[in-house]
Write a protein that holds these residues in place. Structure first.
Motif, PDB file in Angstrom:
ATOM      1  N   ASP A  56      24.455 -27.341  -5.912  1.00  0.00           N
ATOM      2  CA  ASP A  56      24.864 -26.391  -5.373  1.00  0.00           C
ATOM      3  C   ASP A  56      24.965 -25.275  -5.736  1.00  0.00           C
ATOM      4  O   ASP A  56      25.700 -24.491  -4.530  1.00  0.00           O
ATOM      5  N   VAL A  57      25.082 -24.501  -6.826  1.00  0.00           N
ATOM      6  CA  VAL A  57      24.592 -23.415  -6.797  1.00  0.00           C
ATOM      7  C   VAL A  57      23.429 -23.198  -6.517  1.00  0.00           C
ATOM      8  O   VAL A  57      23.134 -21.694  -5.899  1.00  0.00           O
ATOM      9  N   ILE A  58      22.497 -22.999  -6.719  1.00  0.00           N
ATOM     10  CA  ILE A  58      21.476 -22.545  -6.389  1.00  0.00           C
ATOM     11  C   ILE A  58      21.269 -22.764  -5.210  1.00  0.00           C
ATOM     12  O   ILE A  58      20.517 -21.987  -4.477  1.00  0.00           O
ATOM     13  N   ASP A  59      21.606 -23.926  -4.049  1.00  0.00           N
ATOM     14  CA  ASP A  59      22.210 -23.637  -2.636  1.00  0.00           C
ATOM     15  C   ASP A  59      22.548 -22.624  -1.903  1.00  0.00           C
ATOM     16  O   ASP A  59      22.227 -22.481  -1.207  1.00  0.00           O
ATOM     17  N   ALA A  60      23.562 -22.481  -3.009  1.00  0.00           N
ATOM     18  CA  ALA A  60      24.990 -21.345  -2.212  1.00  0.00           C
ATOM     19  C   ALA A  60      23.501 -19.850  -2.569  1.00  0.00           C
ATOM     20  O   ALA A  60      23.944 -18.926  -1.838  1.00  0.00           O
ATOM     21  N   PHE A  61      23.222 -20.119  -3.676  1.00  0.00           N
ATOM     22  CA  PHE A  61      22.354 -18.373  -4.394  1.00  0.00           C
ATOM     23  C   PHE A  61      21.403 -18.070  -2.698  1.00  0.00           C
ATOM     24  O   PHE A  61      21.376 -17.209  -1.892  1.00  0.00           O
ATOM     25  N   ALA A  62      20.182 -19.376  -2.246  1.00  0.00           N
ATOM     26  CA  ALA A  62      19.667 -19.220  -0.876  1.00  0.00           C
ATOM     27  C   ALA A  62      20.317 -18.485   0.026  1.00  0.00           C
ATOM     28  O   ALA A  62      20.072 -18.441   1.185  1.00  0.00           O
ATOM     29  N   MET A  63      22.039 -19.409   0.046  1.00  0.00           N
ATOM     30  CA  MET A  63      23.006 -18.722   2.087  1.00  0.00           C
ATOM     31  C   MET A  63      22.913 -16.858   1.661  1.00  0.00           C
ATOM     32  O   MET A  63      23.005 -17.040   2.784  1.00  0.00           O
ATOM     33  N   ASN A  64      22.413 -16.556   0.597  1.00  0.00           N
ATOM     34  CA  ASN A  64      22.772 -15.232   0.967  1.00  0.00           C
ATOM     35  C   ASN A  64      21.248 -14.517   1.476  1.00  0.00           C
ATOM     36  O   ASN A  64      21.931 -12.980   2.155  1.00  0.00           O
ATOM     37  N   ALA A  65      20.513 -14.661   1.017  1.00  0.00           N
ATOM     38  CA  ALA A  65      19.565 -13.989   2.808  1.00  0.00           C
ATOM     39  C   ALA A  65      19.695 -14.682   3.526  1.00  0.00           C
ATOM     40  O   ALA A  65      19.284 -13.541   4.540  1.00  0.00           O
ATOM     41  N   ILE A  66      21.006 -15.628   4.487  1.00  0.00           N
ATOM     42  CA  ILE A  66      21.266 -15.495   5.625  1.00  0.00           C
ATOM     43  C   ILE A  66      22.683 -14.976   6.112  1.00  0.00           C
ATOM     44  O   ILE A  66      22.690 -14.479   7.038  1.00  0.00           O
ATOM     45  N   ASP A  67      23.517 -15.667   4.952  1.00  0.00           N
ATOM     46  CA  ASP A  67      24.067 -14.637   5.212  1.00  0.00           C
ATOM     47  C   ASP A  67      25.227 -14.489   4.060  1.00  0.00           C
ATOM     48  O   ASP A  67      26.255 -15.675   3.215  1.00  0.00           O
ATOM     49  N   PRO A  68      25.062 -13.160   4.002  1.00  0.00           N
ATOM     50  CA  PRO A  68      25.813 -13.173   1.741  1.00  0.00           C
ATOM     51  C   PRO A  68      27.753 -13.554   2.190  1.00  0.00           C
ATOM     52  O   PRO A  68      27.350 -14.041   0.593  1.00  0.00           O
ATOM     53  N   ALA A  69      28.620 -13.664   2.749  1.00  0.00           N
ATOM     54  CA  ALA A  69      29.202 -13.681   2.336  1.00  0.00           C
ATOM     55  C   ALA A  69      29.465 -15.507   2.095  1.00  0.00           C
ATOM     56  O   ALA A  69      30.618 -15.758   1.654  1.00  0.00           O
TER      57      ALA A  69
END
Length: 584
Positions: A386-399
């Motif tokens: 879950d954390v890894i996938d959330a980190f990957a979201m940082n490049a698309i939508d930091p919020a």
């Protein structure tokens, strides 16, 4: 056949939910609970005889004849049972009782309960509890609020009225029209407020009368069921019982379920089935969740009823999941249709982990109504994945680079990964506060991003070269300027009227003191590296900040609120000048 209406009791901690049900059931559950707070989910059947014995005289006075077989109460800490009492399009609960302590008024879980009830379009009654704590209240021993009120002093009656209208005002702020039950003419258009004391029993008669009357008069169509049909219901809780193994406490809201029937239900990853070994029915006026001696074995159970199911293969059952008796029906299609929308996600958004399907649905509804998106939803603890996938979201939508965890823990390696990657995990056990915490996170993240962008982008600005103010012709050119619109600062490139780059701002001064940024209306000295005054720059010339395409995109999206209408117009002018220059 008309079934019992299913009633969910909701409210803030310590406002008296369990004590209220204890009064109705005439048991000692509330006094046995740790700290007086309900620690488990339960359900109790209140037979019609009990209802009539409690509020019979009031029903006779209002010429009301009850045809319902009784009431089925759900007791729960907070929202859990209500959200787990779910079915496609709404709630299994026919009616809710919102318990509010009149000495404290609305508190966090009160608001949460109201928002959930609104989302699920469930009618509810407000039980204005603890009137016995109003200074001067005289206990009368009556179960009727109206009888008890008649024996109070004028001061106490006025205090009761004041507390009622405090609730009326708060409900009005939340968009509900309400009134004391005895002054309501149309129960479909106004919420009924029933003052009572769960501790002394005063007002219990009116509460049961209003609940029974509303259910019978306005919910009759919903209460009519086909008792011979296949059983359908919702899983309230999964419990391990000594001698029985894993069992599920369920509410059956339609049809009949029998021993040896096969039921289907949702798991975290698929749909499972189990053969019913035993059905344990709670004795009237006892909770589902108590000791085995409070149950008796039955061959079948019909809606509406609370029942414990013992079966092999219940290990992966999820609270909030629908269950259906399989028979010859396409049960997979039915269950998929029931829960399919709940786990629908977007390409971008936060990751949501929760304790039950009901929690997932309630949070999803409130998040979506607030305009937030979710990229994945799941049951259980927060994992490293879950954390890894959330980190990957940082490049698309930091919020969206974070995890919401409702009523679930965080695995050790997930906590380590979150700390190392900077991914925020917001945990909580109150839905609306979890969402409020996320709102604060989004706002803070947006402010941080805006500040970083503000330092990086070039704002639109227009300056006029003042006449007779040349202090140096070149290396750098220093002259006076008037900021006509927008802003300009050191480091910005400047372009002329046709988009040619003139040079870069080296510094700005006002009375020989450095200025970080000049804004509309300022008249300062500016030094520009690159041009020679008289060649690339002349008096009364207009110069513009060299806003780029990337800057323009930021100002039309995340930084849009930082510009005035005049600055937006200037932004459009500058970008057109620069685009036209590239075409030449």
């Amino acid at each position: 056949m008309i079934r019992q209406p299913i009633i969910s009791v909701m409210g803030h901690v310590d406002h008296g939910k369990t004590t209220l049900l204890d009064r109705v059931r005439n048991t000692a559950i509330a006094s046995r609970e740790a700290g007086g707070i309900t620690q488990h989910i339960g359900a109790s059947e209140v037979p019609i005889d009990t209802v009539l014995a409690t509020c019979g005289p009031l029903l006779k006075a209002t010429n009301t004849k009850l045809t319902i077989p009784g009431l089925l109460f759900i007791d729960t800490p907070g929202h859990e049972a209500f959200t787990n009492l779910r079915k496609r399009g709404g709630s299994v609960a026919d009616l809710a009782i919102l318990v509010v302590d009149v000495t404290k008024g609305f508190e966090p879980q009160t608001i949460e309960a109201i928002e959930i009830l609104r989302e699920y379009k469930t009618p509810f009654i407000v039980a204005a509890n603890k009137i016995d704590l109003i200074t001067g209240w005289i206990q009368t021993g009556s179960k009727s609020y109206l009888e008890a009120l008649a024996k109070q002093t004028d001061y106490v009656r006025n205090e009761v009225e004041a507390r009622i209208y405090e609730l009326v005002g708060r409900l009005s702020e939340l968009g509900f029209s309400s009134e004391a039950f005895n002054r309501i003419k149309d129960f479909q258009s106004e919420l009924a407020i029933v003052p009572l004391s769960a501790k002394t029993g005063e007002g219990i008669a009116e509460l049961l009368m209003v609940a029974s009357g509303l259910a019978q008069k306005y919910l009759e169509a919903k209460l009519n069921i086909e008792v011979k049909g296949p059983g359908r219901g919702s899983i309230l809780e999964k419990v391990e019982v000594k001698g029985l193994g894993i069992t599920i406490d369920v509410i059956l809201y339609d049809g009949t379920l029998r021993v040896n029937d096969t039921i289907a239900f949702a798991t975290a990853n698929s749909i499972a089935t189990a053969k019913v070994k035993a059905l344990l029915k709670p004795k009237p006026l006892h909770q589902i969740g108590e000791s085995a001696s409070r149950y008796f074995y039955v061959d079948s159970v019909s809606a509406a009823g609370g029942v414990k199911i013992s079966a092999t293969g219940l290990d992966d059952a999820i609270p909030g999941s629908p269950f259906v008796q399989t028979s010859d029906r396409d049960y997979e299609k039915e269950i998929t249709a029931e829960i399919g929308e709940i786990f629908k996600t977007d390409r971008n958004g936060v990751i949501l982990k929760a304790d039950s399907i009901g929690s997932i649905e309630a949070i999803s509804r409130l998040m979506e109504s607030a305009g937030y998106r979710m990229s994945r939803k799941g049951i259980g603890r927060v994992t490293k994945r879950d954390v890894i996938d959330a980190f990957a979201m940082n490049a698309i939508d930091p919020a969206s680079s974070m995890v919401l965890a409702f009523n679930v823990g965080v695995e050790d390696d997930a906590a380590e990964a979150a700390h190392a990657s900077g991914v925020k995990v917001i945990s909580g056990n109150i839905i609306y506060k979890l969402i409020d915490d996320y709102k604060i996170f989004v706002e803070e993240r947006q402010k941080s991003l805006s500040k970083r962008l503000e330092d990086r982008v070039i704002f639109p600005g227009a300056i006029e070269v003042l006449p007779n103010t040349v202090f140096r012709a070149s290396h750098p050119a220093i002259f006076g300027m008037d900021v006509i619109e927008g802003r300009v600062r050191a480091g910005y490139q400047l372009v002329n009227e046709v988009g040619e780059v003139i040079g870069r701002v080296k510094g700005i001064q006002n009375d020989k003191s450095p200025v970080e940024m000049a804004r509309k209306g300022d008249r300062f000295a500016i030094s520009v590296e690159g041009p020679t005054f008289g060649r690339q720059i002349r008096e009364n010339q207009m110069l513009y900040t060299a806003v780029g395409e990337e800057d323009y995109q930021h100002f039309t999206k995340e930084l849009a609120a930082m510009l005035t209408d005049e600055e937006r117009a200037l932004l459009g002018k500058i970008i057109n000048i620069r685009r036209n220059a590239r075409l030449k």
